[in-house]
Design an enzyme around this catalytic site. Structure first.
Site, PDB file in Angstrom:
ATOM      1  N   GLY A  46     -61.787-112.526  45.011  1.00  0.00           N
ATOM      2  CA  GLY A  46     -61.531-113.629  45.979  1.00  0.00           C
ATOM      3  C   GLY A  46     -62.172-114.858  45.836  1.00  0.00           C
ATOM      4  O   GLY A  46     -63.128-115.168  45.308  1.00  0.00           O
ATOM      5  N   GLN A  51     -64.777-123.361  47.617  1.00  0.00           N
ATOM      6  CA  GLN A  51     -65.932-122.986  46.497  1.00  0.00           C
ATOM      7  C   GLN A  51     -65.786-123.766  45.375  1.00  0.00           C
ATOM      8  O   GLN A  51     -66.443-123.870  44.615  1.00  0.00           O
ATOM      9  CB  GLN A  51     -65.585-121.749  46.138  1.00  0.00           C
ATOM     10  CG  GLN A  51     -65.935-120.881  47.552  1.00  0.00           C
ATOM     11  CD  GLN A  51     -65.913-119.339  46.978  1.00  0.00           C
ATOM     12  OE1 GLN A  51     -64.907-118.616  47.306  1.00  0.00           O
ATOM     13  NE2 GLN A  51     -67.052-118.502  46.508  1.00  0.00           N
ATOM     14  N   CYS A  91     -70.462-112.728  46.539  1.00  0.00           N
ATOM     15  CA  CYS A  91     -69.646-113.952  46.772  1.00  0.00           C
ATOM     16  C   CYS A  91     -69.879-114.798  45.389  1.00  0.00           C
ATOM     17  O   CYS A  91     -71.054-114.877  44.756  1.00  0.00           O
ATOM     18  CB  CYS A  91     -70.207-114.873  47.818  1.00  0.00           C
ATOM     19  SG  CYS A  91     -69.276-116.260  47.888  1.00  0.00           S
ATOM     20  N   LEU A  92     -68.665-115.249  44.750  1.00  0.00           N
ATOM     21  CA  LEU A  92     -68.894-116.294  43.374  1.00  0.00           C
ATOM     22  C   LEU A  92     -69.846-117.312  43.662  1.00  0.00           C
ATOM     23  O   LEU A  92     -70.405-117.776  42.845  1.00  0.00           O
ATOM     24  CB  LEU A  92     -67.656-116.609  43.182  1.00  0.00           C
ATOM     25  CG  LEU A  92     -66.548-115.513  42.758  1.00  0.00           C
ATOM     26  CD1 LEU A  92     -65.376-115.925  41.995  1.00  0.00           C
ATOM     27  CD2 LEU A  92     -67.567-114.836  41.394  1.00  0.00           C
ATOM     28  N   HIS A 133     -63.887-112.524  54.762  1.00  0.00           N
ATOM     29  CA  HIS A 133     -64.857-113.355  53.978  1.00  0.00           C
ATOM     30  C   HIS A 133     -64.475-114.715  53.430  1.00  0.00           C
ATOM     31  O   HIS A 133     -64.976-115.673  53.570  1.00  0.00           O
ATOM     32  CB  HIS A 133     -65.601-112.461  52.583  1.00  0.00           C
ATOM     33  CG  HIS A 133     -66.326-113.188  51.691  1.00  0.00           C
ATOM     34  ND1 HIS A 133     -67.541-112.652  51.278  1.00  0.00           N
ATOM     35  CD2 HIS A 133     -66.136-114.179  50.894  1.00  0.00           C
ATOM     36  CE1 HIS A 133     -67.997-113.288  50.386  1.00  0.00           C
ATOM     37  NE2 HIS A 133     -67.497-114.202  50.147  1.00  0.00           N
ATOM     38  N   GLU A 134     -63.197-114.545  52.984  1.00  0.00           N
ATOM     39  CA  GLU A 134     -62.592-116.119  52.211  1.00  0.00           C
ATOM     40  C   GLU A 134     -62.290-117.034  53.576  1.00  0.00           C
ATOM     41  O   GLU A 134     -62.402-118.212  53.295  1.00  0.00           O
ATOM     42  CB  GLU A 134     -61.363-115.659  51.482  1.00  0.00           C
ATOM     43  CG  GLU A 134     -61.734-114.898  50.124  1.00  0.00           C
ATOM     44  CD  GLU A 134     -62.922-115.206  49.304  1.00  0.00           C
ATOM     45  OE1 GLU A 134     -63.112-116.449  49.360  1.00  0.00           O
ATOM     46  OE2 GLU A 134     -63.381-114.514  48.802  1.00  0.00           O
ATOM     47  N   HIS A 137     -65.185-118.948  54.503  1.00  0.00           N
ATOM     48  CA  HIS A 137     -65.258-119.916  53.601  1.00  0.00           C
ATOM     49  C   HIS A 137     -64.782-121.342  53.919  1.00  0.00           C
ATOM     50  O   HIS A 137     -65.474-122.261  54.181  1.00  0.00           O
ATOM     51  CB  HIS A 137     -64.973-119.959  52.200  1.00  0.00           C
ATOM     52  CG  HIS A 137     -65.999-118.831  51.498  1.00  0.00           C
ATOM     53  ND1 HIS A 137     -67.315-119.516  51.176  1.00  0.00           N
ATOM     54  CD2 HIS A 137     -65.807-117.651  50.502  1.00  0.00           C
ATOM     55  CE1 HIS A 137     -67.656-118.831  50.238  1.00  0.00           C
ATOM     56  NE2 HIS A 137     -67.035-117.620  50.123  1.00  0.00           N
TER      57      HIS A 137
HETATM   58 ZN    ZN Z   1     -67.457-115.912  48.893  1.00  0.00          ZN
END
Ligand code: ZN
Length: 167
Positions: A46, A51, A91-92, A133-134, A137
């Site tokens: 995701g 991000q 998370c990236l 989660h996304e 963000h």
């Molecule tokens: Zn994330």
């Protein structure tokens, strides 16, 4: 398509609130394509536009093993939440860190797709967690915010050390 640079915690730009997309035009389509490429390359399941330093309400997700289920959510809104479950998340933007977070077990979400068409989806399990989660963000929130202050401090130190090493 292009691979975009992913911001890492504790970059303050990850705390921005993303603005809604007015019109799903070619520019947004290009962003979506680039985000998919960036997510697959990472690899991750995701990615939110914030991000990659684009504060717009755009999310891409693919939880399949073979990149066969690309999902794009533009201006997503959770319209129903049911139950609770705890799942390990990563998370990236917080590479190498995984921890357990409690979220709704099942959600209903409304959004626009890649072509600007509205849709409603019910999601649970990994997909439901990933969507929540996304969406966090987009409001400047990270999964580490759900952890204890002690843990978050440790993660922050680790990330800052990692950053110094790669500069
Ligand atoms: Zn994330």
């Amino acid at each position: 398509m292009a691979i975009l640079q992913v911001l890492h915690y504790p970059d303050p730009r990850l705390r921005n609130t993303a603005a809604p997309v007015d019109k799903v035009d070619g520019e947004v389509g290009q962003l979506v394509d680039d985000m998919f490429q960036t997510m697959y390359e990472a690899p991750g399941i995701g990615l939110a536009a914030i991000q990659v330093n684009v504060p717009r309400r755009v999310i891409v997700i693919d939880i399949s093993n073979d990149r066969s289920e690309p999902l794009c959510f533009i201006n997503p809104v959770v319209t129903r939440r049911d139950g609770l479950e705890v799942m390990e998340e990563g998370c990236l933007s917080v590479p190498g860190i995984y921890d357990e977070v409690e979220r709704a077990n099942e959600i209903e979400v409304q959004a626009l797709d890649r072509n600007g068409k509205p849709f409603t989806m019910t999601a649970s399990g990994l997909l439901g967690v990933c969507i929540q989660h996304e969406i966090d963000h987009l409001d400047g929130k990270l999964f580490v915010d759900y952890l204890s202050e002690v843990k978050r401090g440790r993660i922050r130190k680790k990330m800052e050390k990692l950053r110094r090493q790669t500069l």
